[in-house]
Design a protein around this motif. Structure first.
Motif, PDB file in Angstrom:
ATOM      1  N   GLY A   1       1.177  -1.304  -0.039  1.00 41.86           N
ATOM      2  CA  GLY A   1      -0.349  -0.265  -0.119  1.00 41.86           C
ATOM      3  C   GLY A   1       1.217   1.479  -0.061  1.00 41.86           C
ATOM      4  N   ASP A   2       2.014   1.268   1.044  1.00 41.53           N
ATOM      5  CA  ASP A   2       2.864   2.139   0.775  1.00 41.53           C
ATOM      6  C   ASP A   2       3.036   2.456  -0.361  1.00 41.53           C
ATOM      7  N   MET A   3       3.545   1.608  -1.337  1.00 39.42           N
ATOM      8  CA  MET A   3       4.602   2.111  -2.424  1.00 39.42           C
ATOM      9  C   MET A   3       3.355   2.273  -3.292  1.00 39.42           C
ATOM     10  N   ILE A   4       2.353   1.564  -3.678  1.00 40.31           N
ATOM     11  CA  ILE A   4       1.453   2.320  -4.007  1.00 40.31           C
ATOM     12  C   ILE A   4       0.587   4.289  -3.921  1.00 40.31           C
ATOM     13  N   ARG A   5       1.004   4.830  -2.743  1.00 35.83           N
ATOM     14  CA  ARG A   5       0.884   5.791  -2.232  1.00 35.83           C
ATOM     15  C   ARG A   5       1.801   5.859  -2.818  1.00 35.83           C
ATOM     16  N   SER A   6       2.763   6.233  -2.516  1.00 40.36           N
ATOM     17  CA  SER A   6       4.252   6.679  -3.532  1.00 40.36           C
ATOM     18  C   SER A   6       4.585   6.470  -4.512  1.00 40.36           C
ATOM     19  N   TYR A   7       4.918   5.355  -5.507  1.00 33.47           N
ATOM     20  CA  TYR A   7       5.054   5.924  -7.060  1.00 33.47           C
ATOM     21  C   TYR A   7       3.771   5.314  -8.102  1.00 33.47           C
ATOM     22  N   ALA A   8       2.610   5.472  -7.375  1.00 37.33           N
ATOM     23  CA  ALA A   8       1.378   5.321  -8.512  1.00 37.33           C
ATOM     24  C   ALA A   8       0.833   7.106  -8.249  1.00 37.33           C
ATOM     25  N   ASN A   9       1.403   7.867  -7.327  1.00 36.32           N
ATOM     26  CA  ASN A   9       1.110   9.368  -7.225  1.00 36.32           C
ATOM     27  C   ASN A   9       1.782   9.772  -8.114  1.00 36.32           C
ATOM     28  N   SER A  10       0.609  10.645  -8.966  1.00 33.77           N
ATOM     29  CA  SER A  10       1.079  11.994 -10.285  1.00 33.77           C
ATOM     30  C   SER A  10       2.181  12.447 -10.023  1.00 33.77           C
ATOM     31  N   ALA A  11       2.199  13.264  -8.204  1.00 33.57           N
ATOM     32  CA  ALA A  11       2.725  14.000  -7.339  1.00 33.57           C
ATOM     33  C   ALA A  11       3.078  14.074  -6.327  1.00 33.57           C
ATOM     34  N   ALA A  12       4.278  14.685  -5.247  1.00 33.56           N
ATOM     35  CA  ALA A  12       4.754  14.044  -4.365  1.00 33.56           C
ATOM     36  C   ALA A  12       3.456  14.557  -3.403  1.00 33.56           C
ATOM     37  N   GLU A  13       4.360  13.916  -2.473  1.00 29.42           N
ATOM     38  CA  GLU A  13       2.806  13.631  -1.538  1.00 29.42           C
ATOM     39  C   GLU A  13       2.493  15.016  -0.957  1.00 29.42           C
ATOM     40  N   ASP A  14       3.186  16.393  -0.551  1.00 32.57           N
ATOM     41  CA  ASP A  14       2.856  17.803  -0.316  1.00 32.57           C
ATOM     42  C   ASP A  14       2.435  18.518  -1.572  1.00 32.57           C
ATOM     43  N   GLU A  15       2.076  17.727  -2.935  1.00 35.29           N
ATOM     44  CA  GLU A  15       1.914  18.793  -4.126  1.00 35.29           C
ATOM     45  C   GLU A  15       0.630  19.703  -3.232  1.00 35.29           C
ATOM     46  N   LYS A  16       0.509  21.098  -4.604  1.00 31.31           N
ATOM     47  CA  LYS A  16      -0.704  21.435  -3.160  1.00 31.31           C
ATOM     48  C   LYS A  16      -1.714  21.585  -4.755  1.00 31.31           C
ATOM     49  N   ASP A  17      -1.371  21.624  -5.757  1.00 34.06           N
ATOM     50  CA  ASP A  17      -2.490  21.612  -7.025  1.00 34.06           C
ATOM     51  C   ASP A  17      -2.688  20.451  -6.870  1.00 34.06           C
ATOM     52  N   LEU A  18      -4.487  20.627  -6.606  1.00 32.84           N
ATOM     53  CA  LEU A  18      -5.050  18.609  -6.726  1.00 32.84           C
ATOM     54  C   LEU A  18      -5.715  18.439  -8.095  1.00 32.84           C
ATOM     55  N   GLU A  19      -4.659  19.164  -9.022  1.00 31.29           N
ATOM     56  CA  GLU A  19      -4.847  19.080 -10.139  1.00 31.29           C
ATOM     57  C   GLU A  19      -3.738  18.022 -10.524  1.00 31.29           C
ATOM     58  N   LYS A  20      -2.877  17.877 -10.045  1.00 28.97           N
ATOM     59  CA  LYS A  20      -1.540  17.331 -10.522  1.00 28.97           C
ATOM     60  C   LYS A  20      -1.713  15.960  -9.499  1.00 28.97           C
ATOM     61  N   VAL A  21      -2.224  15.969  -8.910  1.00 31.44           N
ATOM     62  CA  VAL A  21      -2.387  14.615  -7.599  1.00 31.44           C
ATOM     63  C   VAL A  21      -3.723  13.627  -8.799  1.00 31.44           C
ATOM     64  N   PHE A  22      -3.283  12.573  -9.389  1.00 24.16           N
ATOM     65  CA  PHE A  22      -3.815  10.916  -9.669  1.00 24.16           C
ATOM     66  C   PHE A  22      -3.484  10.214  -9.494  1.00 24.16           C
ATOM     67  N   PHE A  23      -4.147   9.343  -8.987  1.00 24.11           N
ATOM     68  CA  PHE A  23      -3.404   7.934  -9.804  1.00 24.11           C
ATOM     69  C   PHE A  23      -3.213   7.919 -10.785  1.00 24.11           C
TER      70      PHE A  23
END
Ligand code: GN1
Ligand code: MG
Length: 363
Positions: free
Chosen positions: A248-270
């Motif tokens: 799960g933590d690998m997916i959280r980290s590697y499958a996130n299109s952005a860093a875990e603290d990216e502010k622009d949520l448009e850039k954040v997707f699986f």
């Protein structure tokens, strides 16, 4: 940074040569790390945060067990070069893998030349090779009896417990921030079934194994010339848990299109294709070792751990940022929002992700 203090600590380890320089490193949210260079070698000296690791002695104990287990028969796990493919701890002058001063426990490891860590995963090849590296590491840990390992932090991936901490933070409202997080409160509620399902799985006999528990991409050292993974680092949270947390933590980290603290949520997707690479890499090492209950719940593991991380960041925001190191006032809230967005995006792809796992294992 108090250089004299760090030098004094460093002098308690079996470093080769006179210390020439000390530099503070910036990675990690919890511990402090220093690069100590002598004429011959470089080392990473780590101060284990005593507030977070209330049982830091357990880290020393676990490190000793894990290290001696690996070095007993590295070839069994396909490790040919023990200087590069496994983290090398440096003993203290009294022969332990820790040194304790008045404030905290310290550990030292050999720094690998030409190594680098990454904060985000730039291509699926890296996702595959990193997941394979953690899969191989899990094969090593599988030979250890979970009952012999200690817990540096109790209830680390106990979701019900984390939810309990969140409700306490909500009630206490120490930083007077509850009124700002109405939307996130709703999201915690909306996904509460994840907690029930996790409890059920544990009840159904999800195997307790020794696991890494912090498999984010920055916990693998890469060779910066070839981009090949060298070894797994950060043993602080190795303890009895289950593989859903690590996958799960690998997916959280590697499958996130952005860093875990990216502010622009448009850039954040699986990213489904990264999910596929992680699953292929991890299962290339573990397909025959894991139980069906583990394999069929890997996608759930990713949902559960992303949710847990969102709740942990939100809880720390409500508590006034006492746990994770922050760079600006609402950093923890930004992180929580990011994780909720990622969770939502994963849930939209849940079916496709399940199909990928079924295809890999032929179910
Ligand atoms: C913390 O300290 P660091 O950066 O290795 C945390 C992990 C979180 C991670 C989020 C002991 O890890 O559980 O997943 O931040 N470690 C601890 O990036 O709480
Ligand atoms: Mg860590």
């Amino acid at each position: 940074m108090d250089v004299n203090k760090i030098r004094e600590i460093a002098n308690n380890f079996e470093f080769e040569g006179e210390i020439q320089s000390i530099e503070k490193l910036t990675f990690g949210h919890i511990n402090e790390n220093y690069l100590v260079s002598t004429a011959q070698k470089k080392y990473v000296l780590r101060k284990i945060n005593p507030r977070v690791f209330q049982n830091a002695e357990a880290i020393c104990f676990n490190t000793m067990i894990i290290t001696s287990h690996i070095f007993e028969n590295p070839a069994k796990y396909g490790i040919l070069n023990t200087e590069k493919e496994i983290l090398n701890f440096v003993p203290s002058k009294t022969g332990e893998l820790c040194y304790e001063d008045a404030e905290a426990f310290w550990q030292a490891t050999v720094y690998l030349e030409n190594s680098a860590t990454y904060e985000t995963v730039e291509n699926t090849e890296i996702a595959y090779s990193a997941a394979k590296t953690f899969g191989k590491f899990q094969r090593i840990l599988n030979d250890l009896n979970a009952e012999f390992l200690a817990y540096p932090i109790e209830n680390f991936h106990n979701l019900s417990f984390r939810i309990g901490q969140y409700y306490q933070a909500l009630e206490e409202d120490k930083a007077a921030r509850v009124s700002e997080v109405a939307k996130e409160i709703e999201l915690v509620e909306a996904h509460s079934l994840l907690t029930d399902r996790y409890d059920e799985l544990i009840f159904e006999g999800l195997p307790l194994r020794v696991t890494h528990n912090d498999t984010k991409i920055s916990n693998i050292l890469f060779d910066k010339r070839t981009n090949e993974p060298l070894c797994v680092i950060d043993y602080d949270t190795i303890m009895p848990s289950n593989v859903l947390c690590d996958f799960g933590d690998m997916i959280r980290s590697y499958a996130n299109s952005a860093a875990e603290d990216e502010k622009d949520l448009e850039k954040v997707f699986f990213r489904l294709e990264y999910f596929k690479s992680v699953a292929e890499g991890y299962l290339s090492e573990l397909k025959n070792e894991l139980k069906e209950l583990e394999i069929t719940n890997l996608v759930f593991g990713a949902e559960m751990i992303i949710y847990e991380q969102a709740v942990r960041f939100l809880t720390d925001y409500l508590n006034g940022d006492v746990y994770y190191r922050i760079k600006y006032p609402d950093h923890n809230l930004v992180r929580a929002k990011n994780q909720f967005k990622l969770l939502n995006s994963l849930l939209e792809n849940e079916f496709a992700a399940e199909e990928i796992i079924a295809e890999i294992v032929g179910l």
